[in-house]
Design a protein around this motif. Structure first.
Motif, PDB file in Angstrom:
ATOM      1  N   ALA A 198       0.836  -1.210   0.000  1.00  0.00           N
ATOM      2  CA  ALA A 198       0.000   0.000   0.000  1.00  0.00           C
ATOM      3  C   ALA A 198       0.866   1.254   0.000  1.00  0.00           C
ATOM      4  O   ALA A 198       0.560   2.235  -0.694  1.00  0.00           O
ATOM      5  N   ALA A 199       1.960   1.237   0.762  1.00  0.00           N
ATOM      6  CA  ALA A 199       2.847   2.391   0.812  1.00  0.00           C
ATOM      7  C   ALA A 199       3.497   2.641  -0.551  1.00  0.00           C
ATOM      8  O   ALA A 199       3.649   3.787  -0.973  1.00  0.00           O
ATOM      9  N   ALA A 200       3.853   1.547  -1.245  1.00  0.00           N
ATOM     10  CA  ALA A 200       4.481   1.691  -2.560  1.00  0.00           C
ATOM     11  C   ALA A 200       3.493   2.190  -3.608  1.00  0.00           C
ATOM     12  O   ALA A 200       3.891   2.777  -4.615  1.00  0.00           O
ATOM     13  N   LEU A 201       2.199   1.963  -3.391  1.00  0.00           N
ATOM     14  CA  LEU A 201       1.180   2.347  -4.367  1.00  0.00           C
ATOM     15  C   LEU A 201       0.680   3.782  -4.206  1.00  0.00           C
ATOM     16  O   LEU A 201      -0.073   4.259  -5.052  1.00  0.00           O
ATOM     17  N   LYS A 202       1.082   4.449  -3.141  1.00  0.00           N
ATOM     18  CA  LYS A 202       0.552   5.788  -2.868  1.00  0.00           C
ATOM     19  C   LYS A 202       0.766   6.747  -4.035  1.00  0.00           C
ATOM     20  O   LYS A 202      -0.102   7.563  -4.347  1.00  0.00           O
ATOM     21  N   SER A 203       1.924   6.654  -4.663  1.00  0.00           N
ATOM     22  CA  SER A 203       2.237   7.594  -5.743  1.00  0.00           C
ATOM     23  C   SER A 203       1.739   7.128  -7.104  1.00  0.00           C
ATOM     24  O   SER A 203       1.907   7.830  -8.096  1.00  0.00           O
ATOM     25  N   GLU A 204       1.114   5.958  -7.178  1.00  0.00           N
ATOM     26  CA  GLU A 204       0.717   5.383  -8.468  1.00  0.00           C
ATOM     27  C   GLU A 204      -0.735   5.670  -8.840  1.00  0.00           C
ATOM     28  O   GLU A 204      -1.065   5.891  -9.993  1.00  0.00           O
ATOM     29  N   SER A 205      -1.640   5.619  -7.874  1.00  0.00           N
ATOM     30  CA  SER A 205      -3.077   5.823  -8.109  1.00  0.00           C
ATOM     31  C   SER A 205      -3.591   4.967  -9.266  1.00  0.00           C
ATOM     32  O   SER A 205      -4.129   5.479 -10.258  1.00  0.00           O
ATOM     33  N   PRO A 206      -3.458   3.643  -9.189  1.00  0.00           N
ATOM     34  CA  PRO A 206      -3.907   2.781 -10.298  1.00  0.00           C
ATOM     35  C   PRO A 206      -5.435   2.726 -10.382  1.00  0.00           C
ATOM     36  O   PRO A 206      -6.136   2.885  -9.384  1.00  0.00           O
ATOM     37  N   ASP A 207      -5.927   2.498 -11.593  1.00  0.00           N
ATOM     38  CA  ASP A 207      -7.367   2.324 -11.795  1.00  0.00           C
ATOM     39  C   ASP A 207      -7.824   0.932 -11.366  1.00  0.00           C
ATOM     40  O   ASP A 207      -8.958   0.759 -10.909  1.00  0.00           O
ATOM     41  N   LEU A 208      -6.947  -0.052 -11.545  1.00  0.00           N
ATOM     42  CA  LEU A 208      -7.306  -1.428 -11.215  1.00  0.00           C
ATOM     43  C   LEU A 208      -6.063  -2.148 -10.711  1.00  0.00           C
ATOM     44  O   LEU A 208      -5.010  -2.114 -11.347  1.00  0.00           O
ATOM     45  N   ILE A 209      -6.189  -2.789  -9.546  1.00  0.00           N
ATOM     46  CA  ILE A 209      -5.089  -3.563  -8.962  1.00  0.00           C
ATOM     47  C   ILE A 209      -5.461  -5.035  -9.048  1.00  0.00           C
ATOM     48  O   ILE A 209      -6.532  -5.450  -8.598  1.00  0.00           O
ATOM     49  N   LEU A 210      -4.573  -5.836  -9.626  1.00  0.00           N
ATOM     50  CA  LEU A 210      -4.784  -7.271  -9.749  1.00  0.00           C
ATOM     51  C   LEU A 210      -3.724  -8.003  -8.937  1.00  0.00           C
ATOM     52  O   LEU A 210      -2.538  -7.714  -9.054  1.00  0.00           O
ATOM     53  N   THR A 211      -4.148  -8.937  -8.114  1.00  0.00           N
ATOM     54  CA  THR A 211      -3.212  -9.774  -7.378  1.00  0.00           C
ATOM     55  C   THR A 211      -3.556 -11.233  -7.652  1.00  0.00           C
ATOM     56  O   THR A 211      -4.669 -11.558  -8.066  1.00  0.00           O
ATOM     57  N   GLY A 212      -2.590 -12.112  -7.398  1.00  0.00           N
ATOM     58  CA  GLY A 212      -2.908 -13.532  -7.418  1.00  0.00           C
ATOM     59  C   GLY A 212      -3.814 -13.865  -6.243  1.00  0.00           C
ATOM     60  O   GLY A 212      -3.859 -13.135  -5.245  1.00  0.00           O
ATOM     61  N   LEU A 213      -4.548 -14.950  -6.361  1.00  0.00           N
ATOM     62  CA  LEU A 213      -5.461 -15.335  -5.285  1.00  0.00           C
ATOM     63  C   LEU A 213      -4.705 -15.587  -3.988  1.00  0.00           C
ATOM     64  O   LEU A 213      -5.157 -15.221  -2.903  1.00  0.00           O
ATOM     65  N   GLN A 214      -3.529 -16.214  -4.096  1.00  0.00           N
ATOM     66  CA  GLN A 214      -2.716 -16.502  -2.920  1.00  0.00           C
ATOM     67  C   GLN A 214      -1.279 -16.718  -3.367  1.00  0.00           C
ATOM     68  O   GLN A 214      -1.003 -16.842  -4.555  1.00  0.00           O
TER      69      GLN A 214
END
Length: 257
Positions: A103-119
């Motif tokens: 979350a800290a690394a994403l502060k400056s990115e402001s992405p429209d959509l974040i995708l992660t693996g399920l696990q």
């Protein structure tokens, strides 16, 4: 649309030759590293959305220096740039601490959509993505099998139990955890591998992001095989009565019918 792919933990170690065992672990000199399989499907979905609708795919990975090998793989497959949170002892981060790191690394990115693996492929908690969504205050959905972009929103297909699925429309920005097998994974082309060498990888550390692994919310006390036990029950009464009792046990206690 800016798509952010997250690898919640450092990549899985895959051995390319004979393992040499030691009392305190595995010698890593002969190991190669690959993207967590669930994260590979998140990357593929991000690349397909980019091909259909345009935008930028940013790969975000937290892991030691050797994780750069898998970041280059993501770039070679088509990601535009990457952020590497370089942390040697990521095993000390539980899902909450890891999500705070991302979350800290994403502060400056402001992405429209974040995708992660399920696990992840190591501990398989399946929690980092959803905790990250809560920290970022984003709507989120899990076990995603299909993503369709609408005007200002998305429609997703979620996998439920017993072959059931759920269609959900969500506003953007949002976070999705992608189910493995959602599509066929692509291979990095020779041209993609060459281009990856010139793509940006921004490196940051956990200390620079102001996140530490102190006081983890989850600790692993031990790993062990479950004990197998056997139990015999005899049912009194007529065959019909005994069969009814057996069905009741199988249905409500064993839960196999």
């Amino acid at each position: 649309m800016k798509l952010s792919l997250l690898s919640s933990r450092f990549p899985l170690a895959i051995c390319s030759c004979e393992l040499r065992l030691r009392l305190n672990g595995i010698e890593e000199e002969d190991l190669t590293y690959e993207i967590n399989e669930p994260d590979a499907y998140a990357l593929e979905e991000a690349l397909q959305l980019k091909e259909k609708h345009g935008g930028e795919v940013v790969a975000l990975c937290a892991g030691p220096a050797r994780a750069a090998q898998t970041i280059r793989e993501a770039l070679a497959k088509g990601a535009d740039r990457a952020i590497h949170i370089e942390e040697d002892d990521l095993g000390a981060f539980d899902p909450l601490a890891a999500a705070k790191l991302l979350a800290a690394a994403l502060k400056s990115e402001s992405p429209d959509l974040i995708l992660t693996g399920l696990q992840s492929d190591d501990f398989g908690y399946g929690q980092t993505g959803v905790i990250l969504a809560e920290l970022l205050r984003l709507p989120h959905a899990t076990i995603i099998m299909q993503v369709e972009k609408l005007e200002g929103s998305i429609r997703v297909k979620r996998e439920l139990e017993d072959g059931w699925f759920q269609q959900v429309e969500m506003p953007l920005p949002a976070l999705l955890t992608i189910q493995s097998g959602i599509s066929k994974l692509r291979y990095a082309t020779l041209m993609g591998i060459k281009k990856a060498k010139s793509k940006e990888i921004r490196k940051v550390s956990a200390s620079e992001l102001g996140v530490t692994s102190a006081n983890p919310a989850i600790t692993l006390s031990r790993v062990y095989l479950p004990e197998r036990t056997k139990q015999t029950q005899l049912f009194d009464g007529s065959p019909k009565e005994a069969a009814a009792k057996l069905v009741e046990k199988l249905k409500f206690e064993a839960r196999v019918i």
